[in-house]
Structure formats: structure tokens, C-alpha cells
Design an enzyme around this catalytic site. Structure first.
Site, PDB file in Angstrom:
ATOM      1  N   TYR A 160     -65.307  20.852 -21.133  1.00 25.85           N
ATOM      2  CA  TYR A 160     -65.208  20.121 -22.005  1.00 25.85           C
ATOM      3  C   TYR A 160     -66.690  20.125 -23.048  1.00 25.85           C
ATOM      4  O   TYR A 160     -66.701  20.388 -24.307  1.00 25.85           O
ATOM      5  CB  TYR A 160     -64.564  18.636 -22.256  1.00 25.85           C
TER       6      TYR A 160
HETATM    7  C1  LIG Z   1     -60.498  21.408 -15.082  1.00 26.84           C
HETATM    8  C2  LIG Z   1     -59.836  22.510 -14.807  1.00 26.84           C
HETATM    9  C3  LIG Z   1     -58.683  22.550 -15.691  1.00 26.84           C
HETATM   10  C4  LIG Z   1     -60.823  23.740 -15.382  1.00 26.84           C
HETATM   11  O1  LIG Z   1     -59.926  24.889 -15.107  1.00 26.84           O
HETATM   12  P1  LIG Z   1     -60.422  26.062 -14.321  1.00 26.84           P
HETATM   13  O2  LIG Z   1     -59.604  27.186 -14.644  1.00 26.84           O
HETATM   14  O3  LIG Z   1     -60.812  25.978 -13.039  1.00 26.84           O
HETATM   15  O4  LIG Z   1     -61.756  26.396 -15.276  1.00 26.84           O
HETATM   16  P2  LIG Z   1     -62.649  27.691 -15.714  1.00 26.84           P
HETATM   17  O5  LIG Z   1     -62.509  28.665 -14.532  1.00 26.84           O
HETATM   18  O6  LIG Z   1     -61.885  28.120 -17.059  1.00 26.84           O
HETATM   19  O7  LIG Z   1     -64.007  27.229 -16.125  1.00 26.84           O
HETATM   20  C5  LIG Z   1     -64.186  26.756 -17.364  1.00 26.84           C
HETATM   21  C6  LIG Z   1     -65.578  25.710 -17.162  1.00 26.84           C
HETATM   22  O8  LIG Z   1     -65.028  24.838 -16.371  1.00 26.84           O
HETATM   23  C7  LIG Z   1     -66.420  24.518 -15.906  1.00 26.84           C
HETATM   24  N1  LIG Z   1     -66.184  24.689 -14.173  1.00 26.84           N
HETATM   25  C8  LIG Z   1     -65.090  25.044 -13.698  1.00 26.84           C
HETATM   26  N2  LIG Z   1     -65.315  25.019 -12.248  1.00 26.84           N
HETATM   27  C9  LIG Z   1     -66.217  24.322 -11.981  1.00 26.84           C
HETATM   28  C10 LIG Z   1     -66.988  23.815 -10.792  1.00 26.84           C
HETATM   29  N3  LIG Z   1     -66.210  24.014  -9.635  1.00 26.84           N
HETATM   30  N4  LIG Z   1     -67.888  23.049 -11.092  1.00 26.84           N
HETATM   31  C11 LIG Z   1     -68.437  22.796 -12.100  1.00 26.84           C
HETATM   32  N5  LIG Z   1     -68.107  23.301 -13.392  1.00 26.84           N
HETATM   33  C12 LIG Z   1     -66.833  23.947 -13.285  1.00 26.84           C
HETATM   34  C13 LIG Z   1     -67.573  25.239 -16.244  1.00 26.84           C
HETATM   35  O9  LIG Z   1     -67.947  24.685 -17.374  1.00 26.84           O
HETATM   36  C14 LIG Z   1     -66.658  26.495 -16.388  1.00 26.84           C
HETATM   37  O10 LIG Z   1     -67.435  27.290 -17.267  1.00 26.84           O
HETATM   38  P3  LIG Z   1     -68.364  28.501 -17.012  1.00 26.84           P
HETATM   39  O11 LIG Z   1     -67.347  29.454 -17.504  1.00 26.84           O
HETATM   40  O12 LIG Z   1     -69.562  28.429 -17.532  1.00 26.84           O
HETATM   41  O13 LIG Z   1     -68.154  28.622 -15.528  1.00 26.84           O
HETATM   42  C15 LIG Z   1     -59.416  22.636 -13.406  1.00 26.84           C
HETATM   43  O14 LIG Z   1     -60.472  22.676 -12.544  1.00 26.84           O
HETATM   44  C16 LIG Z   1     -58.572  21.396 -13.025  1.00 26.84           C
HETATM   45  O15 LIG Z   1     -57.332  21.528 -12.948  1.00 26.84           O
HETATM   46  N6  LIG Z   1     -59.290  20.316 -12.269  1.00 26.84           N
HETATM   47  C17 LIG Z   1     -58.334  19.534 -11.770  1.00 26.84           C
HETATM   48  C18 LIG Z   1     -57.418  18.584 -12.603  1.00 26.84           C
HETATM   49  C19 LIG Z   1     -58.320  18.147 -13.663  1.00 26.84           C
HETATM   50  O16 LIG Z   1     -59.603  17.646 -13.486  1.00 26.84           O
HETATM   51  N7  LIG Z   1     -58.015  18.244 -14.917  1.00 26.84           N
HETATM   52  C20 LIG Z   1     -58.429  17.754 -16.301  1.00 26.84           C
HETATM   53  C21 LIG Z   1     -57.917  16.444 -16.398  1.00 26.84           C
HETATM   54  S1  LIG Z   1     -58.685  15.999 -17.973  1.00 26.84           S
END
Ligand SMILES: CC(C)(COP(=O)(O)OP(=O)(O)OC[C@H]1O[C@@H](n2cnc3c(N)ncnc32)[C@H](O)[C@@H]1OP(=O)(O)O)[C@@H](O)C(=O)NCCC(=O)NCCS
Length: 200
Positions: A160
Site C-alpha cells: 500500500y
Molecule cells: C498482501 C498481499 C495481498 C500481497 O500480495 P503479493 O502477491 O504477495 O504481493 P506482490 O508480489 O504483488 O508484492 C507487492 C509488494 O508487496 C510488498 N511485499 C510483498 N511480499 C513482501 C514480503 N514478504 N515482505 C515485505 N514486503 C512484501 C512489497 O512492497 C511488494 O513490492 P515489491 O514489488 O517492491 O517487492 C499478500 O501477501 C497476502 O495475501 N497476504 C496475506 C493476506 C493479507 O495480508 N492481505 C491484505 C489484507 S489488507
């Protein structure tokens, strides 16, 4: 795993696919099992909110005409008075920063209610694709959401922040108990992505 494709669901298709979405939610968030029926009810209610938009990310199906396995989903809607989350957050922002502050963020806001990616599909850009597609072309002035605030950075908060969202409330307790949340907000359209290392 093949690159999942994003697909927008209308209200009826969303209601039909609540169970697969719940399975993604359960895998991503690991909530206590007894919370899932309540979550289903809330999601079904959300689908009737104004400006509702939902997207799923699914693997290409091996069977023509069938939906592929869900790897992620997101949805949101326009926040208006009378909605529980809107009213709780509006009130907290008003108490904290005054009426103008609350109005600035909430009077014309798009609320992202859920965004989840299966653990095995995380970290490959899918969450970012879903969030960008969900917010693309929205006419609201702001995007607002709440996300868990464990007191340290989380992947969700990093995502975000990377599109320009900032903390409006931290360590926030929603009525009814539960863990602390951060409420975050940003201007629409979302800022072009900047990695954490290049943002100031
Ligand atoms: C949050 C979530 C939706 C992100 O989806 P994702 O497909 O893993 O994320 P992306 O690969 O698109 O990464 C986008 C950004 O997220 C952050 N991010 C992703 N994984 C991360 C990790 N392990 N640690 C830190 N930042 C991370 C980074 O800012 C990343 O940007 P980058 O391109 O600079 O790496 C996913 O991790 C998730 O479902 N988490 C559990 C449920 C949750 O928390 N949902 C949000 C509820 S509000």
C-alpha cells in the site's frame, strides 16, 4: 504455476464464487475457523454496496469453459454513511483530525475491503496487479482500507505504501474486539509504483 489471469466478477458471479474466495482468504489470513461463516455473510452484504467491483486471479483452466483455481481475489465499493466500516473510521478520523480531515478522506472514498493471495502465489506481483486493476479508472477521490497492524511492517503495508498510501490511523481497535489495525489512505489514481528503497 502459469501466470494467473485477472477477471472481473459482477455481483452474481461474486456470490457464486464466495466459497473459493473464502478458501483463499483462509489460506492467506489463517483466521480462527469459527470466523469464516461470519465472513461469508459480510462479503455477501458487501456485494450490494454501491460501486461494487471485484476481481479474481485464476489459473488457466485445463477444462474448456470451466473456471480455473483461484490464486487471489480483491473487491471494494464506494464508502457511504450507514456502512459499518465507513462510520467507524469516519468517526475516528473526525475525533483525531477534525471534520474536514474526516471529510477529505471519507466523503468520496473507494474502500478496498479485501485483497488476498494464496501463500504459494505470493511475492510474484499478483497482489500488486490485483490492487492496480481494482483501482484503475475509479472515479472516487481517495482509496481507503484497513490492514492488520502488528507494530511492524507487513507485506500488505509495504504494498500500500508503494502506491502512495499513508497511515491515517495506527494501532486502531475496531469495536467488537480483535487485533489492532492500521487504516491507510491514498489519493486516486494510485501513484505509479515505486519500490520501498526508492520512496522517500
Ligand atoms: C498482501 C498481499 C495481498 C500481497 O500480495 P503479493 O502477491 O504477495 O504481493 P506482490 O508480489 O504483488 O508484492 C507487492 C509488494 O508487496 C510488498 N511485499 C510483498 N511480499 C513482501 C514480503 N514478504 N515482505 C515485505 N514486503 C512484501 C512489497 O512492497 C511488494 O513490492 P515489491 O514489488 O517492491 O517487492 C499478500 O501477501 C497476502 O495475501 N497476504 C496475506 C493476506 C493479507 O495480508 N492481505 C491484505 C489484507 S489488507
Amino acid at each position: 504455476m502459469k501466470d494467473p489471469k485477472l477477471r472481473e466478477l459482477d455481483q452474481r458471479a461474486f456470490l457464486r464464487r464466495l466459497n473459493p474466495m473464502l478458501r483463499v482468504y483462509a489460506a492467506a489470513m489463517r483466521p480462527p475457523g469459527d470466523q469464516l461463516p461470519g465472513r461469508t455473510t459480510i462479503m455477501a452484504r458487501h456485494a450490494r454496496h454501491p460501486g461494487f467491483r471485484a476481481l479474481v486471479a485464476e489459473e488457466p483452466s485445463r477444462v474448456p469453459g470451466m473456471s480455473g483455481r483461484l490464486q487471489g481475489f480483491t473487491y471494494g465499493f464506494r464508502g457511504v454513511p450507514g456502512q459499518w466500516w465507513h462510520d467507524v473510521v469516519y468517526d475516528a478520523l473526525r475525533r483525531r483530525g477534525g471534520l474536514d480531515h474526516a471529510e477529505e478522506w471519507m466523503a468520496d472514498g473507494f474502500e478496498v475491503a479485501e485483497l488476498h493471495v494464496r501463500p504459494e502465489a505470493q511475492g510474484r506481483g499478483l497482489g500488486r496487479r490485483l490492487l492496480s486493476a481494482l483501482c484503475e479508472g475509479r472515479t472516487e477521490a481517495t482509496v481507503v482500507l484497513s490492514t492488520l497492524d502488528p507494530g511492524a511492517e507487513t507485506p500488505a503495508r509495504g504494498l500500500y505504501r508503494s502506491v502512495g498510501m499513508t497511515d491515517l490511523l495506527t494501532d486502531f481497535a475496531f469495536p467488537g474486539g480483535g487485533p489492532p489495525y492500521a487504516v491507510m489512505g491514498g489519493a486516486l489514481p494510485l501513484r505509479a509504483y515505486r519500490s520501498a528503497s526508492s520512496s522517500s
